[in-house]
Design an enzyme around this catalytic site. Structure first.
Site, PDB file in Angstrom:
ATOM      1  N   SER A 293       0.806  -1.217   0.000  1.00  0.00           N
ATOM      2  CA  SER A 293       0.000   0.000   0.000  1.00  0.00           C
ATOM      3  C   SER A 293       0.837   1.263   0.000  1.00  0.00           C
ATOM      4  O   SER A 293       0.310   2.358  -0.181  1.00  0.00           O
ATOM      5  CB  SER A 293      -0.909   0.018   1.232  1.00  0.00           C
ATOM      6  N   GLY A 294       2.149   1.112   0.230  1.00  0.00           N
ATOM      7  CA  GLY A 294       3.004   2.279   0.371  1.00  0.00           C
ATOM      8  C   GLY A 294       3.185   2.696   1.818  1.00  0.00           C
ATOM      9  O   GLY A 294       3.936   3.627   2.111  1.00  0.00           O
TER      10      GLY A 294
ATOM     11  N   VAL B 145       3.720   1.694   6.175  1.00  0.00           N
ATOM     12  CA  VAL B 145       4.727   1.019   6.986  1.00  0.00           C
ATOM     13  C   VAL B 145       4.420  -0.463   7.184  1.00  0.00           C
ATOM     14  O   VAL B 145       5.327  -1.306   7.177  1.00  0.00           O
ATOM     15  CB  VAL B 145       4.900   1.726   8.350  1.00  0.00           C
ATOM     16  N   ASP B 146       3.163  -0.840   7.338  1.00  0.00           N
ATOM     17  CA  ASP B 146       2.814  -2.224   7.651  1.00  0.00           C
ATOM     18  C   ASP B 146       3.130  -3.172   6.501  1.00  0.00           C
ATOM     19  O   ASP B 146       3.772  -4.208   6.686  1.00  0.00           O
ATOM     20  CB  ASP B 146       1.341  -2.332   8.042  1.00  0.00           C
ATOM     21  N   SER B 147       2.667  -2.841   5.304  1.00  0.00           N
ATOM     22  CA  SER B 147       2.912  -3.736   4.170  1.00  0.00           C
ATOM     23  C   SER B 147       4.389  -3.762   3.797  1.00  0.00           C
ATOM     24  O   SER B 147       4.919  -4.813   3.407  1.00  0.00           O
ATOM     25  CB  SER B 147       2.052  -3.330   2.971  1.00  0.00           C
TER      26      SER B 147
ATOM     27  N   CYS C  43     -10.613   4.136   3.044  1.00  0.00           N
ATOM     28  CA  CYS C  43      -9.634   4.555   2.037  1.00  0.00           C
ATOM     29  C   CYS C  43     -10.238   5.447   0.971  1.00  0.00           C
ATOM     30  O   CYS C  43      -9.641   6.472   0.597  1.00  0.00           O
ATOM     31  CB  CYS C  43      -8.958   3.334   1.424  1.00  0.00           C
TER      32      CYS C  43
ATOM     33  N   CYS D 253     -14.982  -5.377   1.574  1.00  0.00           N
ATOM     34  CA  CYS D 253     -13.865  -5.248   0.642  1.00  0.00           C
ATOM     35  C   CYS D 253     -12.844  -6.362   0.861  1.00  0.00           C
ATOM     36  O   CYS D 253     -12.321  -6.936  -0.105  1.00  0.00           O
ATOM     37  CB  CYS D 253     -13.198  -3.889   0.804  1.00  0.00           C
TER      38      CYS D 253
END
Length: 355
Positions: free
Chosen positions: A11-12, A14-16, A199, A100
């Site tokens: 996603s851009g 920190v987590d991903s 989002c 989603c």
């Protein structure tokens, strides 16, 4: 688990980015993919991909992995965006993130990355998947830290889908630990703030977004008492939900709250606190990841994202595809459209939509 070809949903943020880094460190063959769900308005007035798609590309470049963009704008519009708007305009409070995850992220997106050659998919959700060897079964478990746990949002998945997922962040105790690891990927990414809200509202509140979609005059109407007495005007019935107390007209010393929404007539019905407690409700389209052996089944339920644990029982409604939930004690402010999730200890058994 042996080394696999893993697609990380990037996603851009920190987590991903951290999830991808951890999997690379473990020796997996990693590539990244990003969902293209909607367009955003640019400074010149044109519309195009949101900024996070380019940010995701940069993260993958830093990690040294290939990056793909999966265009899901049309199904996202029909399966998530339009039902979200229609739901509010019918007077319910939908939860688009749960839907989603079921239909788009771990549905169409998952299928797309498998077609690109992935053996499993990973995301940055704070959730754990437990494989029980004695039964060769996969179970959805809460994240290690209650404050970051996102298991509620994945209640719509199947056991077969859990089998094809890796969720590296479920074991972490805090976001601080994750940010420290992200420093080795990109200092800028490690300092990004957590995403808040939905989002596609792009930083707006859900109500501001709805107003932009349906028009500033849509939904205008009256506050009413149950006998039909008009006690004020509001700027959109979709801004209110059962149990809400803020933003209501002052009516002497009586503590009024929203007890019902009359969407057809744009009315917001006010009443007393006692009126919004109930001990039973019905749920549709209940997805069981692991279905209990017998009903009624006694367990723990949550009826909103950050709600309390509620003790009760669930059973199928006779001659119907609905499920009846009966709570041990009356519950305040049950909102139609939200998701009811069933738990046994730290395991999520499934969930469905409140009617």
């Amino acid at each position: 688990m042996g080394k696999k070809k893993v697609c990380v949903g990037i996603s851009g943020g920190v987590d991903s980015a951290t999830a991808a880094h951890l999997l690379i460190e473990e020796g997996h063959q990693v590539f990244g993919a990003t969902m293209y769900l909607f367009d955003t308005k640019k400074e010149d007035g044109s519309f195009g991909p949101p900024e996070f798609i380019e940010e995701a590309k940069v993260v993958c470049e830093r990690l040294g992995v290939e990056h793909f963009v999966i265009d899901l704008r049309e199904p996202f519009k029909t399966e998530i965006l339009e039902p979200f708007i229609h739901g509010f305009m019918k007077g319910i409070t939908p939860n688009p993130c749960v839907v989603c995850n079921q239909k788009i992220k771990y549905g169409l997106f998952y299928d797309a990355v498998m077609a690109l050659g992935a053996e499993v998919m990973a995301t940055g959700h704070y959730v754990q998947i437990e494989h029980r060897k004695e039964t060769d079964s996969y179970h959805l478990m809460k994240g290690h830290t209650e404050r970051k746990d996102q298991s509620y949002y994945l209640c719509g998945l199947s056991e077969e889908r859990l089998k094809g997922l890796i969720l590296p962040l479920g074991r972490f105790k805090s976001k601080t630990d994750v940010r420290e690891i992200a420093l080795s990927v990109d200092q800028k990414v490690s300092k990004k703030t957590d995403s808040q809200g939905i989002c596609f509202t792009q930083g707006k509140s859900a109500f501001e977004f709805l107003k932009s979609q349906v028009g500033s005059d849509m939904g205008l109407g009256n506050f009413l008492l149950e006998d039909g007495t008009i006690v004020g005007e509001h700027d959109g019935f979709y801004r209110y939900t059962i149990g809400q107390k803020k933003g209501l007209p002052k009516l002497g010393n009586l503590p009024y709250t929203v007890v019902a929404i009359d969407a057809e007539n744009h009315g917001v019905i006010l009443g007393t606190e006692e009126q919004i407690y109930q001990s039973t409700m019905f749920v549709k389209e209940f997805n069981w990841i692991h279905k209990p052996d017998a009903f009624p089944w006694q367990g723990i339920f949550r009826i909103c994202t950050w709600g309390y644990d509620l003790s009760g029982k669930i059973e199928p409604e006779q001659d119907s595809d609905l499920w009846k939930v009966t709570f041990d004690e009356s519950v305040r402010g049950i909102a139609k459209g939200q998701i009811c999730v069933a738990y046994i200890k730290d395991e999520i058994l499934g969930g469905g939509t409140i009617l």
